[in-house]
Design a protein around this motif. Structure first.
Motif, PDB file in Angstrom:
ATOM      1  N   GLU A 216       0.804  -1.209   0.000  1.00 25.51           N
ATOM      2  CA  GLU A 216       0.000   0.000   0.000  1.00 25.51           C
ATOM      3  C   GLU A 216       0.845   1.271   0.000  1.00 25.51           C
ATOM      4  OE1 GLU A 216      -2.739  -0.652   3.159  1.00 25.51           O
ATOM      5  OE2 GLU A 216      -3.562  -2.382   2.107  1.00 25.51           O
ATOM      6  N   GLN A 217       2.055   1.185   0.547  1.00 28.78           N
ATOM      7  CA  GLN A 217       2.927   2.367   0.561  1.00 28.78           C
ATOM      8  C   GLN A 217       3.524   2.652  -0.802  1.00 28.78           C
ATOM      9  OE1 GLN A 217       6.067   1.903   3.339  1.00 28.78           O
ATOM     10  NE2 GLN A 217       4.689   1.891   5.063  1.00 28.78           N
ATOM     11  N   ALA A 218       3.716   1.620  -1.563  1.00 27.94           N
ATOM     12  CA  ALA A 218       4.381   1.802  -2.852  1.00 27.94           C
ATOM     13  C   ALA A 218       3.405   2.427  -3.830  1.00 27.94           C
ATOM     14  CB  ALA A 218       4.865   0.448  -3.363  1.00 27.94           C
ATOM     15  N   LYS A 219       3.686   3.658  -4.204  1.00 24.38           N
ATOM     16  CA  LYS A 219       2.818   4.328  -5.167  1.00 24.38           C
ATOM     17  C   LYS A 219       3.644   4.672  -6.385  1.00 24.38           C
ATOM     18  CE  LYS A 219       0.023   6.459  -1.606  1.00 24.38           C
ATOM     19  NZ  LYS A 219      -0.136   7.665  -0.801  1.00 24.38           N
ATOM     20  N   VAL A 220       2.960   4.758  -7.491  1.00 19.98           N
ATOM     21  CA  VAL A 220       3.660   5.191  -8.688  1.00 19.98           C
ATOM     22  C   VAL A 220       4.203   6.595  -8.449  1.00 19.98           C
ATOM     23  CG1 VAL A 220       3.251   5.992 -11.033  1.00 19.98           C
ATOM     24  CG2 VAL A 220       2.481   3.744 -10.344  1.00 19.98           C
ATOM     25  N   GLY A 221       5.490   6.761  -8.736  1.00 26.91           N
ATOM     26  CA  GLY A 221       6.111   8.066  -8.505  1.00 26.91           C
ATOM     27  C   GLY A 221       6.901   8.123  -7.220  1.00 26.91           C
ATOM     28  N   THR A 222       6.785   7.102  -6.376  1.00 23.53           N
ATOM     29  CA  THR A 222       7.520   7.113  -5.116  1.00 23.53           C
ATOM     30  C   THR A 222       9.019   7.013  -5.373  1.00 23.53           C
ATOM     31  OG1 THR A 222       5.677   6.057  -4.000  1.00 23.53           O
ATOM     32  CG2 THR A 222       7.796   5.935  -2.896  1.00 23.53           C
ATOM     33  N   PHE A 223       9.755   7.814  -4.637  1.00 22.08           N
ATOM     34  CA  PHE A 223      11.200   7.887  -4.768  1.00 22.08           C
ATOM     35  C   PHE A 223      11.805   6.812  -3.865  1.00 22.08           C
ATOM     36  CE2 PHE A 223      14.989  10.870  -3.749  1.00 22.08           C
ATOM     37  CZ  PHE A 223      15.756  10.252  -4.704  1.00 22.08           C
TER      38      PHE A 223
ATOM     39  N   ALA B 147      25.445  -4.210  -3.662  1.00 21.65           N
ATOM     40  CA  ALA B 147      26.583  -4.682  -2.868  1.00 21.65           C
ATOM     41  C   ALA B 147      27.563  -3.542  -2.603  1.00 21.65           C
ATOM     42  CB  ALA B 147      27.272  -5.822  -3.600  1.00 21.65           C
ATOM     43  N   SER B 148      27.854  -2.740  -3.621  1.00 24.74           N
ATOM     44  CA  SER B 148      28.820  -1.674  -3.392  1.00 24.74           C
ATOM     45  C   SER B 148      28.307  -0.311  -3.846  1.00 24.74           C
ATOM     46  CB  SER B 148      30.128  -1.993  -4.106  1.00 24.74           C
ATOM     47  OG  SER B 148      29.881  -2.091  -5.484  1.00 24.74           O
ATOM     48  N   SER B 149      27.158  -0.272  -4.450  1.00 29.24           N
ATOM     49  CA  SER B 149      26.593   1.002  -4.882  1.00 29.24           C
ATOM     50  C   SER B 149      25.180   1.149  -4.344  1.00 29.24           C
ATOM     51  CB  SER B 149      26.533   1.090  -6.409  1.00 29.24           C
ATOM     52  OG  SER B 149      27.799   0.941  -6.958  1.00 29.24           O
ATOM     53  N   ARG B 150      24.775   2.398  -4.331  1.00 29.33           N
ATOM     54  CA  ARG B 150      23.428   2.687  -3.902  1.00 29.33           C
ATOM     55  C   ARG B 150      22.722   3.295  -5.107  1.00 29.33           C
ATOM     56  NH1 ARG B 150      20.991   3.469   0.903  1.00 29.33           N
ATOM     57  NH2 ARG B 150      19.794   5.377   1.219  1.00 29.33           N
ATOM     58  N   TYR B 151      21.501   2.853  -5.378  1.00 27.59           N
ATOM     59  CA  TYR B 151      20.792   3.308  -6.560  1.00 27.59           C
ATOM     60  C   TYR B 151      19.583   4.127  -6.145  1.00 27.59           C
ATOM     61  CZ  TYR B 151      23.633  -0.154  -8.922  1.00 27.59           C
ATOM     62  OH  TYR B 151      24.688  -0.862  -9.403  1.00 27.59           O
ATOM     63  N   PHE B 152      19.311   5.152  -6.929  1.00 25.09           N
ATOM     64  CA  PHE B 152      18.115   5.950  -6.701  1.00 25.09           C
ATOM     65  C   PHE B 152      17.186   5.753  -7.888  1.00 25.09           C
ATOM     66  CE2 PHE B 152      21.618   8.167  -4.650  1.00 25.09           C
ATOM     67  CZ  PHE B 152      21.129   8.287  -3.362  1.00 25.09           C
ATOM     68  N   GLY B 153      15.922   5.581  -7.610  1.00 27.76           N
ATOM     69  CA  GLY B 153      14.989   5.387  -8.719  1.00 27.76           C
ATOM     70  C   GLY B 153      13.583   5.772  -8.297  1.00 27.76           C
ATOM     71  N   ILE B 154      12.670   5.683  -9.243  1.00 25.32           N
ATOM     72  CA  ILE B 154      11.281   5.899  -8.871  1.00 25.32           C
ATOM     73  C   ILE B 154      10.436   4.713  -9.331  1.00 25.32           C
ATOM     74  CG2 ILE B 154      11.292   8.417  -8.779  1.00 25.32           C
ATOM     75  CD1 ILE B 154      10.153   8.547 -11.493  1.00 25.32           C
ATOM     76  N   ILE B 155       9.368   4.500  -8.593  1.00 22.12           N
ATOM     77  CA  ILE B 155       8.438   3.437  -8.963  1.00 22.12           C
ATOM     78  C   ILE B 155       7.639   3.927 -10.158  1.00 22.12           C
ATOM     79  CG2 ILE B 155       6.434   2.113  -8.230  1.00 22.12           C
ATOM     80  CD1 ILE B 155       7.518   2.167  -5.422  1.00 22.12           C
TER      81      ILE B 155
END
Lengths: 204, 528
Positions: B32-39, B45-53
């Motif tokens: 329920e928390q996951a909404k389209v557009g959520t950041f 393992a060694s990197s952190r990724y940023f994305g949107i749903i």
């Protein structure tokens, strides 16, 4: 006779192993008809755990078939009363599916390294031991039952879960966790899962 | 509940860089928390990724689920949910950082299977979008993160032409106001606003009824309000600085060309304007309107019917009160103000509803300003002098200036295409982006998009954007008010925001001196 195993727990002896393989045991009950119910968790000796998957009562001597004796009797009890030898001529056997074992204080929900020896005593596990064995409700043992291909395997599995749930304070929670574990195993076969779930008192 | 206390939304179970990651959502709460557009962030393992749903879907391990589950048995539902039936979110990875916390770069790799996916925290948002400083303004908050501030890099923003799109009533003009006020306060550029509906200079009533301050009220000494319609401005109590009048002798055939569609002037008519200008010189328009057509047609070798039609169409200009025989130097006044670093809002008053007036005046003034900036830039180049300060021209109903038919002719098309070469960029505000020429749209650097209904508009506004398909599903689910999808040049990655409120807090923040050249003036605003 009662044999304490887990601290504070107790187990009731009901029979002994008469045939043993790594997956399956045949146990003979010490008393006629004194078999644990379907799905009961049973410990063979000190370390092997199995569940009751079948119960049968047959003639002790396979060459002497049993004949009907109640034509004149008023009740079933009368038949046994008039033929006290029946207690000696018949035997109740349980078939057991091995589902785990104990290593020291740790419970393992997979096959033991060796089957128990013949004449190893069989015990019905008490509630505390049942809780100890099923632990957090993850039914790792279920894959053994599901893959064994028993004709009534799903009934057996449902019976095991029902019996085990009775040992927990919150049977509903246990059943739900366990059913979800089974659901993962039967992910591709919802119809079969449905058949199992319908045999469980979920949500009641 | 703190964001961290909520545990991961789910884990990565598949996907690709082009189509996005498949993330199996864990708990029912996560679904329920996951909404389209959520950041979201994905910890590799060694990197952190940023994305949107960008998408959500329900999946089942058993293809025969629908037939096996004839009735909705609640026990069965609780057993199956999250086990053999589950929710998948598509997460489009946009940026990545290493463990050392270096600046985010576009994602060119993928996190492995089972990498946990979390909702972005305040720190994540700051790491990506920066925090408020001399060049960043707070513009809104990510979805469901009211306390987190998404900042926009204004210095980068004004380097390209930009667009604010959305159907009417979605909060376009408040967003534009926030941008304009930010540009003003941070001193990153000078603004010229063609204020069609007279809403940027002075206060207006919002739809919910409270009045929102205009730029002139926020920055009295740095904003000049010019008006085309003094009567309307007076009635609204606006302190205007100058009444703009346009001379017939200031109008050139190019200005008529842009009106061709609105006034229904044919190509032949437009051509005739050039002939007339050659014949009469600067005063061609008035001379033409006052001369009998027959005689003129003969002299010029034009068809009388063409001239007749043209005269009838151009007669519309005579109904505009601000038209005078001779110009009063309005354009020069605008230029002087801009050169002095003062921001100009040109109110149209009742002419706001008259597209002809708006197109004519905006085009006429902009053309001359562009010439001037071009001259100054070239001069600076020749003499190694100082370039003119960047200028941002705000136009509304931009598709009228930038439509496929006329974008090639109008000065706005030129400005959009040549970008910041001459230090003039556009801020286009429009509700019908499908009417804007593709080539111009592809030059729009940063796009801020509120809700759009029309599919063609959505396609147009996403044209040329990377990951357009994914963004489309985000865009089509924006709420009707105060939500916007932003992406492009000034933003490291696309983000959906709830636009900040245009209220007392913003007024207070805007009255704090921003960095940049105009600090002294801010103090004057504050302390008189």
């Amino acid at each position: 006779m009662i044999q304490p195993l887990v601290p504070g727990g107790s187990a009731a002896r009901f029979g002994e192993v008469v045939e043993a393989s790594i997956e399956r045991l045949l146990g003979q009950c010490h008393r006629l008809y004194a078999a644990p119910v379907l799905g009961t968790l049973v410990r063979a000796g000190e370390s092997v755990y199995a569940v009751v998957e079948g119960i049968e009562t047959v003639a002790l001597d396979p060459t002497r078939p049993i004949v009907a004796r109640g034509a004149e009797a008023a009740s079933e009890a009368e038949v046994y009363a008039e033929h006290p030898q029946l207690e000696r001529l018949l035997r109740t056997q349980v078939t057991l599916s091995v589902i785990g074992h104990r290593e020291g204080s740790d419970v393992r929900q997979y096959l033991p390294p060796l089957p128990p020896r013949i004449h190893t005593f069989l015990h019905v596990c008490a509630a505390e031991e049942v809780r100890d064995f099923f632990g957090d409700g993850r039914p790792d043992f279920a894959s053994l039952l599901i893959r064994r291909g028993l004709s009534a395997g799903d009934d057996v599995l449902a019976a095991v879960l029902r019996q085990a749930a009775g040992a927990f304070e919150a049977p509903g929670d246990f059943l739900l966790t366990a059913s979800r574990g089974v659901a993962v195993l039967l992910a591709g076969d919802t119809a079969r899962l449905n058949a199992i779930v319908r045999r469980l008192p979920l949500g009641s | 509940m703190g964001v961290d206390a909520m545990g991961p939304l789910g884990i990565v179970v598949g996907g690709s860089l082009s189509r996005g990651l498949d993330v199996r959502l864990g708990s029912a709460e996560a679904v329920e928390q996951a909404k389209v557009g959520t950041f979201v962030t994905v910890q590799g393992a060694s990197s952190r990724y940023f994305g949107i749903i960008t998408d959500l879907r329900l999946d089942a391990a058993d293809p025969r689920l629908a037939s096996a589950m004839a009735d909705a048995d609640p026990a069965m539902a609780s057993v199956l949910s999250g086990t053999s039936v589950y929710s998948l979110a598509t997460v489009t990875p946009m940026l990545t950082t290493g463990v050392a916390g270096e600046a985010p770069t576009p994602a060119k790799s993928l996190p492995g299977h089972f990498s946990p996916v979390h909702r972005a925290t305040n720190e994540d948002v700051q790491a990506v979008f920066g925090s408020e400083d001399a060049r960043h303004i707070y513009i809104g908050s990510p979805l469901d993160m009211e306390d987190t501030r998404v900042c926009l890099d204004l210095e980068e923003f004004v380097k390209r032409s930009n667009g604010v799109f959305g159907k009417s009533g979605t909060g376009k003009s408040f967003l534009t106001r926030i941008l304009l006020a930010g540009i003003l306060q941070r001193g990153v550029a000078t603004n010229l606003v063609f204020d069609m509906h007279s809403e940027y200079g002075w206060q207006t009533k919002t739809e919910s009824g409270y009045s929102a301050k205009g730029l002139k009220q926020l920055f009295p000494s740095r904003v000049a309000v010019f008006t085309m319609d003094p009567a309307s401005s007076r009635q609204r109590g606006v302190q205007t600085d100058f009444e703009v009048q346009i001379g017939y002798d200031e109008i050139e055939p190019e200005d008529i060309a842009i009106l061709a569609q609105t006034l229904n002037i044919t190509d032949l008519g437009v051509q005739a304007c050039y002939t007339l200008q050659r014949h009469f010189g600067a005063s061609w328009l008035l001379d033409f309107l006052e001369q009998p057509a027959d005689e003129l047609a003969e002299r010029l070798g034009e068809s009388p019917s063409t001239l007749d039609a043209l005269r009838r169409r151009l007669g519309h200009l005579q109904r505009l009160d601000f038209m005078q025989p001779h110009g009063q130097g309005a354009v020069k006044r605008v230029l002087d103000h801009l050169a002095d670093g003062r921001h100009v809002v040109l109110e149209f008053g009742r002419y706001g509803d008259d597209l002809t007036a708006y197109l004519l005046v905006a085009n006429l003034i902009t053309r001359r300003i562009h010439e001037e900036y071009r001259r100054r830039t070239e001069q600076a180049l020749a003499t190694d002098g100082k370039d003119p300060d960047p200028l941002v021209i705000t136009i509304e109903e931009a598709h009228r200036f930038l439509g496929p038919g006329i974008a090639g002719q109008t000065i706005f098309g030129t400005i959009a295409r040549e970008m910041r070469k001459y230090h003039v960029t556009l801020l286009v505000v429009d509700q019908r982006p499908s009417g804007i020429d593709d080539e111009v749209m592809s030059q729009v650097g940063t796009r801020i998009i509120c809700q759009l209904d029309n599919d063609r508009d959505i396609d147009a506004v996403l044209g040329g954007a990377s990951g357009a398909r994914e963004l489309k599903s985000v865009l089509s689910r924006l709420e009707p008010r105060q939500q916007a999808l932003m992406f492009g040049h000034a933003l490291p990655m696309p983000v959906v925001i709830r636009t900040r409120d245009y209220d007392e807090t913003l007024y207070a923040e805007m009255s704090v001196p921003g960095a940049g050249a105009a600090q002294g003036r801010d103090k004057r605003d504050l302390f008189g």
